[in-house]
Scaffold this motif. Structure first.
Motif, PDB file in Angstrom:
ATOM      1  N   ARG A 196       0.443  -1.083   0.042  1.00 11.60           N
ATOM      2  CA  ARG A 196      -0.229  -0.212   0.167  1.00 11.60           C
ATOM      3  C   ARG A 196       0.535   1.243   0.001  1.00 11.60           C
ATOM      4  N   TRP A 197       1.943   1.464   0.917  1.00 11.72           N
ATOM      5  CA  TRP A 197       2.725   2.286   0.821  1.00 11.72           C
ATOM      6  C   TRP A 197       3.726   2.977  -0.706  1.00 11.72           C
ATOM      7  N   ARG A 198       3.722   1.225  -1.179  1.00  9.41           N
ATOM      8  CA  ARG A 198       4.618   1.555  -2.281  1.00  9.41           C
ATOM      9  C   ARG A 198       3.233   1.758  -2.828  1.00  9.41           C
ATOM     10  N   ARG A 199       2.399   1.674  -3.146  1.00 12.39           N
ATOM     11  CA  ARG A 199       1.508   2.003  -4.545  1.00 12.39           C
ATOM     12  C   ARG A 199       1.380   4.056  -4.263  1.00 12.39           C
ATOM     13  N   ASP A 200       1.294   4.336  -2.653  1.00 20.08           N
ATOM     14  CA  ASP A 200       1.011   5.252  -2.481  1.00 20.08           C
ATOM     15  C   ASP A 200       2.145   6.434  -3.010  1.00 20.08           C
ATOM     16  N   VAL A 201       3.613   5.856  -2.588  1.00 14.93           N
ATOM     17  CA  VAL A 201       4.620   6.199  -3.290  1.00 14.93           C
ATOM     18  C   VAL A 201       5.055   6.503  -5.236  1.00 14.93           C
ATOM     19  N   ILE A 202       4.195   5.291  -6.104  1.00 13.94           N
ATOM     20  CA  ILE A 202       4.050   5.690  -7.207  1.00 13.94           C
ATOM     21  C   ILE A 202       3.065   6.466  -7.727  1.00 13.94           C
ATOM     22  N   ARG A 203       2.063   6.245  -6.799  1.00 16.96           N
ATOM     23  CA  ARG A 203       1.464   7.470  -7.202  1.00 16.96           C
ATOM     24  C   ARG A 203       1.833   9.096  -6.624  1.00 16.96           C
ATOM     25  N   GLU A 204       2.667   9.242  -5.214  1.00 16.90           N
ATOM     26  CA  GLU A 204       3.609  10.616  -5.572  1.00 16.90           C
ATOM     27  C   GLU A 204       3.603  11.212  -6.925  1.00 16.90           C
ATOM     28  N   ILE A 205       5.031   9.811  -7.207  1.00 16.83           N
ATOM     29  CA  ILE A 205       5.934  10.160  -8.463  1.00 16.83           C
ATOM     30  C   ILE A 205       5.052  10.333  -9.823  1.00 16.83           C
ATOM     31  N   SER A 206       4.205   9.697  -9.569  1.00  8.16           N
ATOM     32  CA  SER A 206       3.395  10.154 -10.910  1.00  8.16           C
ATOM     33  C   SER A 206       2.692  10.998 -10.782  1.00  8.16           C
ATOM     34  N   ARG A 207       2.269  11.811  -9.381  1.00  2.00           N
ATOM     35  CA  ARG A 207       1.478  13.192  -9.554  1.00  2.00           C
ATOM     36  C   ARG A 207       2.737  14.217  -9.985  1.00  2.00           C
ATOM     37  N   THR A 208       3.777  14.240  -9.317  1.00  2.34           N
ATOM     38  CA  THR A 208       5.186  15.454  -8.970  1.00  2.34           C
ATOM     39  C   THR A 208       5.758  14.902 -10.993  1.00  2.34           C
ATOM     40  N   VAL A 209       5.531  13.562 -11.534  1.00  2.00           N
ATOM     41  CA  VAL A 209       5.557  14.340 -13.262  1.00  2.00           C
ATOM     42  C   VAL A 209       5.242  14.450 -13.865  1.00  2.00           C
ATOM     43  N   THR A 210       3.939  14.912 -13.751  1.00  2.00           N
ATOM     44  CA  THR A 210       2.520  15.285 -13.616  1.00  2.00           C
ATOM     45  C   THR A 210       2.913  17.135 -13.937  1.00  2.00           C
ATOM     46  N   GLN A 211       2.814  17.058 -12.786  1.00  3.32           N
ATOM     47  CA  GLN A 211       3.343  18.643 -12.220  1.00  3.32           C
ATOM     48  C   GLN A 211       4.399  19.387 -13.404  1.00  3.32           C
ATOM     49  N   ILE A 212       5.919  18.761 -13.307  1.00  2.00           N
ATOM     50  CA  ILE A 212       7.418  19.189 -13.474  1.00  2.00           C
ATOM     51  C   ILE A 212       7.236  19.329 -15.423  1.00  2.00           C
ATOM     52  N   ASN A 213       5.895  18.894 -15.800  1.00  2.00           N
ATOM     53  CA  ASN A 213       5.824  19.102 -17.350  1.00  2.00           C
ATOM     54  C   ASN A 213       5.231  20.241 -17.565  1.00  2.00           C
ATOM     55  N   ASP A 214       4.390  20.915 -16.587  1.00  3.35           N
ATOM     56  CA  ASP A 214       3.296  22.437 -17.187  1.00  3.35           C
ATOM     57  C   ASP A 214       4.495  23.493 -17.029  1.00  3.35           C
ATOM     58  N   MET A 215       4.181  24.303 -18.300  1.00  2.00           N
ATOM     59  CA  MET A 215       4.742  24.822 -19.355  1.00  2.00           C
ATOM     60  C   MET A 215       4.924  26.192 -18.271  1.00  2.00           C
ATOM     61  N   SER A 216       4.075  25.938 -17.011  1.00  2.00           N
ATOM     62  CA  SER A 216       4.304  27.386 -16.788  1.00  2.00           C
ATOM     63  C   SER A 216       5.165  27.851 -15.460  1.00  2.00           C
ATOM     64  N   LEU A 217       6.141  26.481 -15.244  1.00  2.00           N
ATOM     65  CA  LEU A 217       7.026  26.508 -13.978  1.00  2.00           C
ATOM     66  C   LEU A 217       7.778  27.229 -14.586  1.00  2.00           C
ATOM     67  N   PRO A 218       8.651  27.803 -13.608  1.00  6.38           N
ATOM     68  CA  PRO A 218       9.512  28.392 -13.169  1.00  6.38           C
ATOM     69  C   PRO A 218      10.857  27.476 -13.523  1.00  6.38           C
ATOM     70  N   ASP A 219      12.204  27.657 -13.802  1.00  7.22           N
ATOM     71  CA  ASP A 219      13.282  26.785 -13.468  1.00  7.22           C
ATOM     72  C   ASP A 219      13.564  26.653 -12.343  1.00  7.22           C
ATOM     73  N   THR A 220      13.648  27.172 -11.177  1.00  6.73           N
ATOM     74  CA  THR A 220      14.057  27.298  -9.355  1.00  6.73           C
ATOM     75  C   THR A 220      12.249  26.360  -9.530  1.00  6.73           C
ATOM     76  N   GLU A 221      11.619  25.711  -9.605  1.00  8.35           N
ATOM     77  CA  GLU A 221      10.564  25.682  -9.091  1.00  8.35           C
ATOM     78  C   GLU A 221      10.696  23.661 -10.289  1.00  8.35           C
ATOM     79  N   ILE A 222      11.025  23.759 -11.043  1.00  6.69           N
ATOM     80  CA  ILE A 222      11.127  22.545 -12.156  1.00  6.69           C
ATOM     81  C   ILE A 222      12.424  22.048 -12.025  1.00  6.69           C
ATOM     82  N   ARG A 223      13.132  22.662 -11.002  1.00  7.53           N
ATOM     83  CA  ARG A 223      14.333  22.316  -9.994  1.00  7.53           C
ATOM     84  C   ARG A 223      14.226  21.089  -9.168  1.00  7.53           C
ATOM     85  N   GLN A 224      13.301  21.590  -8.145  1.00  6.40           N
ATOM     86  CA  GLN A 224      12.420  21.765  -6.989  1.00  6.40           C
ATOM     87  C   GLN A 224      12.081  19.972  -7.449  1.00  6.40           C
TER      88      GLN A 224
END
Length: 197
Positions: free
Chosen positions: A47-75
């Protein structure tokens, strides 16, 4: 309007949660343990492994947002790498508890670019200025190696033109046969001369 944390702490919500627990309808929400070794059962670890995978998926989706500045992309990229390490720890824990081996297959990881010491770059993080130059250096070294390998042919491994080798072998064989014939002729001559005496 109240924030979600304030809503969760309201008296009515706490009362409803207690009622649901008494009725056995839901488990209390718990936070993921900081250490994977604290998970006692295989179900919890998965269950916790699946939770981490969901979190990775959300973060990968966020990193592709074109409106984010470079500092947030690095973070976000740092967060993804941290989550990948966490996922690896959960993979190990699942295996220790007798679950499937999630570590063995890593063939599907084509969406990232690898940097120094296993650090990975995802999505728009690959296009950041420092990362792009680092990847160009890395790919430049591969091109040189590929060019070197193009020059290596069958002759390098000894599978070159065999005609010269066969010709040399034929000459050596002829020389040895002539030497044997002469030696045989000499012994025959000496045998005939000794018989006639």
């Amino acid at each position: 309007m109240a924030r979600n944390e304030e809503k969760a702490q309201s008296m009515l919500n706490r009362f409803r949660e207690a009622q649901l627990l008494e009725a056995g309808h839901s488990r209390p929400k718990t936070r993921r343990p900081h250490l994977a070794s604290l998970a006692e059962t295989l179900d919890d670890a998965e269950r916790w492994r699946r939770d981490v995978i969901r979190e990775i998926s959300r973060t990968v989706t966020q990193i592709n947002d074109m409106s984010l500045p470079d500092t947030e992309i690095r973070q976000l990229n740092d967060d993804i790498n941290r989550l990948l390490r966490t996922k690896h720890h959960w993979d190990i824990r699942v295996l220790e508890l007798g679950g499937p081996n999630y570590i063995k297959s890593k063939a599907g990881e084509k969406s990232e670019a690898r940097g120094a010491s296993g650090y990975k770059y995802f999505g728009r993080a690959k296009d950041l200025p420092g990362v792009r130059e680092q990847m160009e250096k890395k790919h430049g070294a591969k091109k040189n190696k590929n060019e070197i390998m193009r020059r290596v042919d069958a002759a390098y491994y000894g599978f070159g033109n065999d005609d010269e080798l066969l010709e040399h072998e034929r000459k050596v064989t002829e020389q040895r046969m002539d030497k044997l014939r002469r030696a045989h002729d000499v012994t025959l001559d000496s045998d005939f001369s000794s018989d006639s005496d």
